[in-house]
Motif scaffolding. Structure first.
Motif, PDB file in Angstrom:
ATOM      1  N   CYS A  56      -8.927 -18.997 -15.162  1.00  0.00           N
ATOM      2  CA  CYS A  56      -9.809 -19.836 -14.361  1.00  0.00           C
ATOM      3  C   CYS A  56     -10.999 -20.270 -15.209  1.00  0.00           C
ATOM      4  O   CYS A  56     -11.288 -19.667 -16.245  1.00  0.00           O
ATOM      5  CB  CYS A  56     -10.303 -19.058 -13.141  1.00  0.00           C
ATOM      6  SG  CYS A  56      -9.024 -18.794 -11.902  1.00  0.00           S
ATOM      7  N   GLN A  58     -14.492 -20.515 -16.923  1.00  0.00           N
ATOM      8  CA  GLN A  58     -15.427 -19.453 -17.297  1.00  0.00           C
ATOM      9  C   GLN A  58     -16.714 -19.562 -16.485  1.00  0.00           C
ATOM     10  O   GLN A  58     -17.277 -20.638 -16.339  1.00  0.00           O
ATOM     11  CB  GLN A  58     -15.752 -19.595 -18.780  1.00  0.00           C
ATOM     12  CG  GLN A  58     -16.737 -18.594 -19.331  1.00  0.00           C
ATOM     13  CD  GLN A  58     -16.041 -17.392 -19.931  1.00  0.00           C
ATOM     14  OE1 GLN A  58     -15.482 -16.592 -19.209  1.00  0.00           O
ATOM     15  NE2 GLN A  58     -16.064 -17.283 -21.234  1.00  0.00           N
ATOM     16  N   THR A  59     -17.183 -18.441 -15.933  1.00  0.00           N
ATOM     17  CA  THR A  59     -18.485 -18.431 -15.279  1.00  0.00           C
ATOM     18  C   THR A  59     -19.577 -18.189 -16.321  1.00  0.00           C
ATOM     19  O   THR A  59     -19.323 -17.628 -17.392  1.00  0.00           O
ATOM     20  CB  THR A  59     -18.574 -17.332 -14.215  1.00  0.00           C
ATOM     21  OG1 THR A  59     -18.447 -16.043 -14.854  1.00  0.00           O
ATOM     22  CG2 THR A  59     -17.476 -17.490 -13.163  1.00  0.00           C
ATOM     23  N   LEU A  60     -20.796 -18.592 -15.985  1.00  0.00           N
ATOM     24  CA  LEU A  60     -21.911 -18.383 -16.900  1.00  0.00           C
ATOM     25  C   LEU A  60     -22.121 -16.896 -17.162  1.00  0.00           C
ATOM     26  O   LEU A  60     -22.336 -16.474 -18.309  1.00  0.00           O
ATOM     27  CB  LEU A  60     -23.186 -19.008 -16.332  1.00  0.00           C
ATOM     28  CG  LEU A  60     -24.459 -18.803 -17.162  1.00  0.00           C
ATOM     29  CD1 LEU A  60     -24.300 -19.407 -18.547  1.00  0.00           C
ATOM     30  CD2 LEU A  60     -25.654 -19.398 -16.445  1.00  0.00           C
ATOM     31  N   TYR A  61     -22.041 -16.073 -16.097  1.00  0.00           N
ATOM     32  CA  TYR A  61     -22.214 -14.623 -16.262  1.00  0.00           C
ATOM     33  C   TYR A  61     -21.218 -14.075 -17.277  1.00  0.00           C
ATOM     34  O   TYR A  61     -21.582 -13.341 -18.193  1.00  0.00           O
ATOM     35  CB  TYR A  61     -22.044 -13.913 -14.915  1.00  0.00           C
ATOM     36  CG  TYR A  61     -21.778 -12.436 -15.061  1.00  0.00           C
ATOM     37  CD1 TYR A  61     -22.822 -11.534 -15.252  1.00  0.00           C
ATOM     38  CD2 TYR A  61     -20.472 -11.937 -15.038  1.00  0.00           C
ATOM     39  CE1 TYR A  61     -22.583 -10.181 -15.410  1.00  0.00           C
ATOM     40  CE2 TYR A  61     -20.227 -10.584 -15.198  1.00  0.00           C
ATOM     41  CZ  TYR A  61     -21.279  -9.720 -15.380  1.00  0.00           C
ATOM     42  OH  TYR A  61     -21.037  -8.377 -15.554  1.00  0.00           O
ATOM     43  N   ARG A  62     -19.970 -14.439 -17.113  1.00  0.00           N
ATOM     44  CA  ARG A  62     -18.936 -13.899 -17.997  1.00  0.00           C
ATOM     45  C   ARG A  62     -19.144 -14.373 -19.440  1.00  0.00           C
ATOM     46  O   ARG A  62     -18.959 -13.621 -20.392  1.00  0.00           O
ATOM     47  CB  ARG A  62     -17.565 -14.327 -17.489  1.00  0.00           C
ATOM     48  CG  ARG A  62     -16.397 -13.550 -18.093  1.00  0.00           C
ATOM     49  CD  ARG A  62     -15.102 -14.026 -17.502  1.00  0.00           C
ATOM     50  NE  ARG A  62     -13.975 -13.173 -17.850  1.00  0.00           N
ATOM     51  CZ  ARG A  62     -12.723 -13.537 -17.667  1.00  0.00           C
ATOM     52  NH1 ARG A  62     -12.433 -14.721 -17.140  1.00  0.00           N
ATOM     53  NH2 ARG A  62     -11.736 -12.727 -17.992  1.00  0.00           N
ATOM     54  N   SER A 130     -13.534 -10.881 -14.080  1.00  0.00           N
ATOM     55  CA  SER A 130     -13.921 -11.987 -13.211  1.00  0.00           C
ATOM     56  C   SER A 130     -13.174 -11.795 -11.899  1.00  0.00           C
ATOM     57  O   SER A 130     -12.326 -10.897 -11.775  1.00  0.00           O
ATOM     58  CB  SER A 130     -13.560 -13.329 -13.850  1.00  0.00           C
ATOM     59  OG  SER A 130     -12.151 -13.412 -14.031  1.00  0.00           O
ATOM     60  N   GLU A 131     -13.462 -12.625 -10.933  1.00  0.00           N
ATOM     61  CA  GLU A 131     -12.810 -12.463  -9.634  1.00  0.00           C
ATOM     62  C   GLU A 131     -11.295 -12.557  -9.755  1.00  0.00           C
ATOM     63  O   GLU A 131     -10.562 -11.795  -9.124  1.00  0.00           O
ATOM     64  CB  GLU A 131     -13.329 -13.527  -8.660  1.00  0.00           C
ATOM     65  CG  GLU A 131     -12.827 -13.355  -7.242  1.00  0.00           C
ATOM     66  CD  GLU A 131     -13.438 -14.340  -6.271  1.00  0.00           C
ATOM     67  OE1 GLU A 131     -12.959 -14.407  -5.110  1.00  0.00           O
ATOM     68  OE2 GLU A 131     -14.391 -15.046  -6.656  1.00  0.00           O
TER      69      GLU A 131
END
Length: 201
Positions: A56, A58-62, A130-131
């Motif tokens: 999926c 990428q999130t900023l946190y990851r 991640s989720e």
């Protein structure tokens, strides 16, 4: 030559007038070498149990946590080791995983064209949850990494917006991981080498 499976072009109503290409697996599923040969795979595609796993967005946190750990490891690994990102490990013929960060033996990193490492060349695999990846990172990948003999595994989960690092070490007798620590705010270890990383993001 092994048949590669078919490439189909189903119509997708979200892109009117366009046809999207999707890979149809061959009988028996994909194998590790197929990741180097299949055209137009999205970045960071993994192979788990013969099936392609697409990442999926990428999130900023990851992204921040991965960069934090990558930098901490790159600047502290001994001279005979190397921290790498965006590389895969060939666990077996039907499993080729891509941890967020790996620490590998430097002697195995002399070929700049390589795309993966063998498990015996990997000292540490790091997964940042991640989720969509949590179940794989907690259940599937630890079994496969341990079964392949990778001695150290870190799983990073999020708690109140901050990373929590669960440190695992291989029990060679059972080929399973033992949890050796849970680290918040600061990660400080002496195995597999001396490392200290602040975890505040």
């Amino acid at each position: 030559m092994r048949p590669m499976g078919a490439i189909t072009k189903p119509r997708d109503d979200r892109w009117p007038g366009e046809r999207r290409e999707w890979a149809r697996p061959p009988v028996g599923g994909w194998v590790a070498d197929d990741l180097d040969r299949l055209p137009n795979l999205p970045p960071h595609t993994e192979l788990i149990a013969g099936s392609l796993v697409l990442m999926c967005p990428q999130t900023l946190y990851r992204a921040v946590v991965t960069s934090l750990l990558d930098h901490g490891l790159r600047t502290q690994v001994p001279d005979d080791l190397l921290a790498v990102r965006g590389m895969t490990v060939d666990l077996d013929r039907r499993n080729r995983a891509e941890p967020e960060v790996m620490v590998v033996r430097r002697v195995a990193a002399t070929d700049g064209s390589r795309t993966s490492f063998a498990p015996a060349q990997v000292v540490l695999a790091v997964e940042v949850e991640s989720e969509d990846s949590a179940q794989r990172d907690r259940e599937v990948k630890p079994r496969k990494y341990a079964g392949a003999g990778i001695a150290h595994y870190w799983r990073v989960e999020e708690a109140d917006g901050q990373p929590v690092v669960h440190v695992h070490e291989l029990d060679p007798a059972t080929r399973t991981y033992l949890v050796t620590g849970v680290h918040r705010e600061r990660l400080k270890l002496t195995v597999p080498f001396d490392v200290e990383i602040g975890l505040g993001t």
